[in-house]
Scaffold this active site. Structure first.
Site, mmCIF file in Angstrom:
data_model
loop_
_atom_site.group_PDB
_atom_site.id
_atom_site.type_symbol
_atom_site.label_atom_id
_atom_site.label_comp_id
_atom_site.label_asym_id
_atom_site.label_seq_id
_atom_site.Cartn_x
_atom_site.Cartn_y
_atom_site.Cartn_z
ATOM 1 N N CYS A 97 0.860 -1.183 0.000
ATOM 2 C CA CYS A 97 0.000 0.000 0.000
ATOM 3 C C CYS A 97 0.896 1.233 0.000
ATOM 4 C CB CYS A 97 -0.901 -0.018 1.236
ATOM 5 S SG CYS A 97 -1.873 1.501 1.451
ATOM 6 N N CYS A 120 -1.668 -10.470 -7.244
ATOM 7 C CA CYS A 120 -2.115 -11.595 -6.428
ATOM 8 C C CYS A 120 -2.060 -11.146 -4.960
ATOM 9 C CB CYS A 120 -1.203 -12.792 -6.691
ATOM 10 S SG CYS A 120 -1.774 -14.314 -5.957
#
Length: 136
Positions: A97, A120
């Site tokens: 993130c 993924c």
């Protein structure tokens, strides 16, 4: 450039479930086919489970057959950061993130069109915000 959220590990540990902490703060991986989103088809936005930053749209989610939620692109440029991961005797691209540096999963060049990429991700690193919630 997104301003980073920085907290002591003890604070993250209090705010997250043990699984979320292991995956997002210790770069762990949940077992395949066990996460809550690997087979979800609900519409909405997948946000970071640590900071709530919107990361992926359900419109870009696809069934990769791997047992983890997979997306062919992030919601916006700069939503995630990519880093080289040389752990486990292999070279991979780790995805984090951009806002809080949470480990999300890995990126592979075997996804569908239009990007050919497969983000993924671990379910524990994501929170699905249904479309109805996003309109409020």
């Amino acid at each position: 450039m997104t301003e980073k959220i920085k907290k002591p590990e003890s604070e993250w540990q209090k705010e997250l479930t043990p699984e979320q902490y292991y995956v997002t703060r210790k770069a762990g991986t949940e077992p395949a086919f066990t996460g809550k989103y690997w087979n979800t088809k609900d519409a909405g936005t997948y946000a970071c489970s640590c900071c709530g930053e919107p990361l992926f749209s359900s419109d870009t989610k696809f069934d990769s057959g791997t047992g983890w939620p997979s997306f062919y692109k992030p919601l916006a440029d700069g939503a995630v950061e990519e880093h080289t991961d040389s752990t486990h005797g292999m070279r991979r691209t780790e995805v984090r993130c951009a806002k809080c540096d949470a480990h999300l999963g890995h990126l592979f060049p075997d996804g569908p069109r239009p990007t050919g990429m497969r983000y993924c991700m671990n379910s524990a690193s994501l929170e699905l915000k249904p479309k109805e919630e996003m309109k409020k």
